[in-house]
Design a protein around this motif. Structure first.
Motif, short mmCIF file in Angstrom:
data_model
loop_
_atom_site.label_atom_id
_atom_site.label_comp_id
_atom_site.label_asym_id
_atom_site.label_seq_id
_atom_site.Cartn_x
_atom_site.Cartn_y
_atom_site.Cartn_z
N GLU A 153 12.71 29.50 18.90
CA GLU A 153 11.42 29.67 18.24
C GLU A 153 10.70 28.33 18.08
N ALA A 154 11.45 27.27 17.80
CA ALA A 154 10.85 25.95 17.66
C ALA A 154 10.20 25.51 18.97
N GLN A 155 10.84 25.85 20.10
CA GLN A 155 10.26 25.49 21.40
C GLN A 155 8.98 26.29 21.65
N VAL A 156 8.93 27.55 21.22
CA VAL A 156 7.72 28.36 21.38
C VAL A 156 6.58 27.77 20.57
N ARG A 157 6.89 27.27 19.39
CA ARG A 157 5.84 26.69 18.54
C ARG A 157 5.26 25.42 19.15
N ARG B 111 13.03 37.05 3.79
CA ARG B 111 13.58 35.78 3.33
C ARG B 111 12.96 34.63 4.12
N VAL B 112 12.71 33.52 3.44
CA VAL B 112 12.27 32.30 4.11
C VAL B 112 13.52 31.56 4.58
N MET B 113 13.58 31.27 5.86
CA MET B 113 14.76 30.65 6.42
C MET B 113 14.39 29.80 7.64
N PRO B 114 15.30 28.94 8.09
CA PRO B 114 14.98 28.10 9.25
C PRO B 114 14.78 28.93 10.52
N VAL B 115 13.92 28.45 11.41
CA VAL B 115 13.73 29.09 12.70
C VAL B 115 14.91 28.75 13.61
N THR B 116 14.98 29.40 14.75
CA THR B 116 15.97 29.04 15.76
C THR B 116 15.38 27.97 16.68
N ARG B 117 16.23 27.38 17.48
CA ARG B 117 15.73 26.36 18.42
C ARG B 117 14.78 26.98 19.44
N VAL C 50 5.37 17.42 15.60
CA VAL C 50 6.15 16.72 14.59
C VAL C 50 6.95 17.77 13.83
N ARG C 51 8.26 17.73 13.99
CA ARG C 51 9.13 18.69 13.30
C ARG C 51 9.68 18.03 12.04
N LEU C 52 9.61 18.75 10.93
CA LEU C 52 10.00 18.18 9.65
C LEU C 52 11.51 18.25 9.45
N CYS C 53 12.24 17.60 10.34
CA CYS C 53 13.69 17.47 10.22
C CYS C 53 14.14 16.35 11.14
N THR C 54 15.35 15.91 10.99
CA THR C 54 15.88 14.89 11.88
C THR C 54 16.32 15.52 13.19
N GLU C 55 16.46 14.71 14.22
CA GLU C 55 16.92 15.23 15.51
C GLU C 55 18.34 15.79 15.40
N LYS C 56 19.16 15.13 14.60
CA LYS C 56 20.54 15.61 14.41
C LYS C 56 20.55 16.98 13.75
N ALA C 57 19.70 17.17 12.73
CA ALA C 57 19.63 18.47 12.06
C ALA C 57 19.10 19.53 13.02
N PHE C 58 18.14 19.17 13.86
CA PHE C 58 17.59 20.12 14.83
C PHE C 58 18.67 20.60 15.79
N LEU C 59 19.51 19.69 16.25
CA LEU C 59 20.53 20.04 17.24
C LEU C 59 21.76 20.67 16.61
N LEU D 107 -6.72 20.24 20.62
CA LEU D 107 -5.68 20.20 19.58
C LEU D 107 -4.61 19.20 19.99
N SER D 108 -4.35 18.23 19.12
CA SER D 108 -3.49 17.12 19.53
C SER D 108 -2.11 17.14 18.90
N THR D 109 -1.98 17.72 17.70
CA THR D 109 -0.70 17.62 16.98
C THR D 109 -0.40 18.92 16.24
N ILE D 110 0.84 19.32 16.30
CA ILE D 110 1.33 20.43 15.48
C ILE D 110 2.44 19.88 14.58
N ILE D 111 2.33 20.12 13.30
CA ILE D 111 3.39 19.75 12.35
C ILE D 111 4.14 21.02 11.99
N ASP D 112 5.38 21.09 12.36
CA ASP D 112 6.17 22.31 12.23
C ASP D 112 7.18 22.16 11.08
N SER D 113 7.09 23.05 10.10
CA SER D 113 8.04 23.04 8.98
C SER D 113 9.41 23.57 9.37
#
Length: 199
Positions: free
Chosen positions: A86-90, A78-84, A99-108, A54-60
């Motif tokens: 949880e994003a690291q676990v994914r 409710r559908v809502m953003p994950v925490t940072r 590949v995270r579907l957001c900008t680095e600034k939005a992530f931080l 498995l080479s790539t994960i695209i995370d919404s």
């Protein structure tokens, strides 16, 4: 270019063995795109064994989380953003990319570090009822692992009193309260309906 094949994985619909069998039967001559319904599918042993390359994960960066709605008195998803965190676990492929579907600034800046404890975003009436069934009178000062707000506890006590699970002195009633506690983790209001339908 290889053709793309979509594999849908639903954690709550099928067993781990069934997922592993279906993944293993995927066409090796195609590029397999795996659409997973949650985080744990990527950490599943059958999943890793079936897709070692498995080479790539695209995370919404979205998830479904349970919240208590005080207007209806019921919990809802409710559908809502994950925490940072949880994003690291994914991002669990050792040799690959995410590949995270957001900008680095939005992530931080927009994703919070960790989520609220579940008891602080859920209806605490079931927990209060369970504690009172253990003959604990001072629920407001009970040493919960993650303490709910005082407003939530007061609302829960008022709700339980309205269901006749508590008497005027704040003690659990043997005829209704203790019977409602036996229905846990069913919400107390649903348990009350069940008692009324089965006298």
């Amino acid at each position: 270019q290889q053709q793309l094949s979509n594999l849908n994985i639903y954690k709550w619909v099928e067993s781990s063995a069934a997922r592993g069998l279906r993944i293993a039967s995927a066409d090796p001559g195609m590029r397999n795109c795996i659409l997973a319904s949650g985080v744990l599918e990527f950490r599943d042993a059958a999943f890793k064994a079936s897709f070692p390359k498995l080479s790539t994960i695209i995370d919404s960066l979205l998830t479904r989380r349970k919240f208590f709605d005080p207007r209806t008195g019921l919990e809802q998803w409710r559908v809502m953003p994950v925490t940072r965190q949880e994003a690291q676990v994914r991002a669990c492929i050792p040799a690959g990319r995410v590949v995270r579907l957001c900008t680095e600034k939005a992530f931080l800046d927009e994703l919070v570090e960790g989520q609220l404890p579940e008891i602080q975003r859920s209806d605490v009436a079931p927990a209060v009822l369970q504690v009172m069934a253990l003959q604990v009178r001072d629920v407001a000062h009970f040493d919960f692992f993650s303490r709910p707000s005082a407003v939530a506890v007061i609302r829960a006590l008022s709700h339980l009193y309205g269901l006749e699970a508590l008497d005027e002195e704040g003690r659990i009633t043997p005829t209704i309260g203790e019977r409602l506690a036996a229905f846990l983790p069913t919400p107390p209001q649903i348990s009350r309906f069940l008692l009324l339908s089965c006298p």
